[in-house]
Design a protein around this motif. Sequence first.
Motif, PDB file in Angstrom:
ATOM      1  N   GLN A 167       0.821  -1.207   0.000  1.00 31.99           N
ATOM      2  CA  GLN A 167       0.000   0.000   0.000  1.00 31.99           C
ATOM      3  C   GLN A 167       0.860   1.264   0.000  1.00 31.99           C
ATOM      4  O   GLN A 167       0.473   2.287  -0.559  1.00 31.99           O
ATOM      5  N   HIS A 179       0.867  -6.448  -7.897  1.00 33.83           N
ATOM      6  CA  HIS A 179       1.891  -5.409  -7.999  1.00 33.83           C
ATOM      7  C   HIS A 179       3.086  -5.865  -8.825  1.00 33.83           C
ATOM      8  O   HIS A 179       3.826  -5.023  -9.348  1.00 33.83           O
ATOM      9  N   HIS A 220     -10.110  -5.974  -5.118  1.00 37.50           N
ATOM     10  CA  HIS A 220      -8.846  -6.460  -5.662  1.00 37.50           C
ATOM     11  C   HIS A 220      -9.066  -7.326  -6.894  1.00 37.50           C
ATOM     12  O   HIS A 220      -8.339  -7.212  -7.897  1.00 37.50           O
ATOM     13  N   LEU A 265      -9.862  -5.119  -9.878  1.00 40.16           N
ATOM     14  CA  LEU A 265      -8.671  -4.476 -10.427  1.00 40.16           C
ATOM     15  C   LEU A 265      -7.860  -5.456 -11.282  1.00 40.16           C
ATOM     16  O   LEU A 265      -7.374  -5.100 -12.365  1.00 40.16           O
ATOM     17  N   LYS A 306      -6.955  -5.091 -15.247  1.00 44.00           N
ATOM     18  CA  LYS A 306      -5.594  -5.114 -15.763  1.00 44.00           C
ATOM     19  C   LYS A 306      -5.392  -6.253 -16.760  1.00 44.00           C
ATOM     20  O   LYS A 306      -4.471  -6.203 -17.587  1.00 44.00           O
ATOM     21  N   ASP A 361     -11.764   3.409  -2.108  1.00 44.70           N
ATOM     22  CA  ASP A 361     -10.891   3.353  -3.282  1.00 44.70           C
ATOM     23  C   ASP A 361     -11.625   2.965  -4.566  1.00 44.70           C
ATOM     24  O   ASP A 361     -10.997   2.586  -5.558  1.00 44.70           O
ATOM     25  N   ASP A 417     -12.960   4.622  -6.877  1.00 46.26           N
ATOM     26  CA  ASP A 417     -12.588   5.382  -8.075  1.00 46.26           C
ATOM     27  C   ASP A 417     -11.381   4.773  -8.772  1.00 46.26           C
ATOM     28  O   ASP A 417     -11.232   4.904  -9.996  1.00 46.26           O
ATOM     29  N   GLN A 418     -10.517   4.123  -8.004  1.00 46.25           N
ATOM     30  CA  GLN A 418      -9.360   3.457  -8.612  1.00 46.25           C
ATOM     31  C   GLN A 418      -9.813   2.343  -9.540  1.00 46.25           C
ATOM     32  O   GLN A 418      -9.237   2.146 -10.621  1.00 46.25           O
ATOM     33  N   LEU A 419     -10.863   1.619  -9.137  1.00 44.03           N
ATOM     34  CA  LEU A 419     -11.404   0.566  -9.985  1.00 44.03           C
ATOM     35  C   LEU A 419     -12.083   1.158 -11.210  1.00 44.03           C
ATOM     36  O   LEU A 419     -11.938   0.630 -12.324  1.00 44.03           O
ATOM     37  N   GLN A 433     -11.266   3.929 -12.704  1.00 46.12           N
ATOM     38  CA  GLN A 433     -10.183   4.381 -13.582  1.00 46.12           C
ATOM     39  C   GLN A 433      -9.542   3.223 -14.325  1.00 46.12           C
ATOM     40  O   GLN A 433      -9.227   3.320 -15.517  1.00 46.12           O
ATOM     41  N   ALA A 434      -9.377   2.103 -13.619  1.00 47.67           N
ATOM     42  CA  ALA A 434      -8.801   0.902 -14.268  1.00 47.67           C
ATOM     43  C   ALA A 434      -9.740   0.398 -15.350  1.00 47.67           C
ATOM     44  O   ALA A 434      -9.294  -0.014 -16.423  1.00 47.67           O
TER      45      ALA A 434
END
Length: 202
Positions: A97, A132, A159, A162, A166, A189, A191-193, A195-196
Amino acid sequence: MPNRSFKQAIDLDKKNSEPWFNWAWCRTCAAHRIRLCKPIPMAPKSTLTKIRFYLLAGGIYESKQDWEHAKQQYQKALTVQRDNPLASNNLAYVMLQQGGNVDVAFQMAQTARQKLPDNPNTADTLGWAFYHKKVYGSAITLFKEALKQQPDNPLFNFHLGLAYAKSNQGAQARQQLDRVMKLKPNFPDVDQLRQALAQVKG
């Protein structure tokens, strides 16, 4: 109710710290949804109490996304018992993280998974390490293993979403986004998903 039993034990023996830590451990895990709120592997009583305290404190910091202080607490736990798989697992997750050394975190996550092969949190952390390292197929497999035991865990679903994104598996990633929003509409989080997903080809 377990909490009542712990309180009664405290009342009976106020000099005994063990029931107080057990009660605080369960109370705090429930309140903050601390990762790996599981029994700690056997250790001498004084060592066990110290480890439990550091894991508890680290979990509180982690729930607030205070990664640096969480890392310090997990490192202290490992100073007491260097092979403790819960501390290793949580420290690996916090390092990921924070943007720390992925290879070191990966090794720690692997060790924790080997020692706790049936724990969904070790599957999630190792999957997060694979993510990662951009080994998305292995990450997806581990996230699915974690979700078999905790299908309603929003973090595990996040997770997995995401990793699907990817891997350019847009439909599956969107399903996971919907799942996360259903389970926890205010997931921090999310928004991170999104964006992905926006970067998925096709």
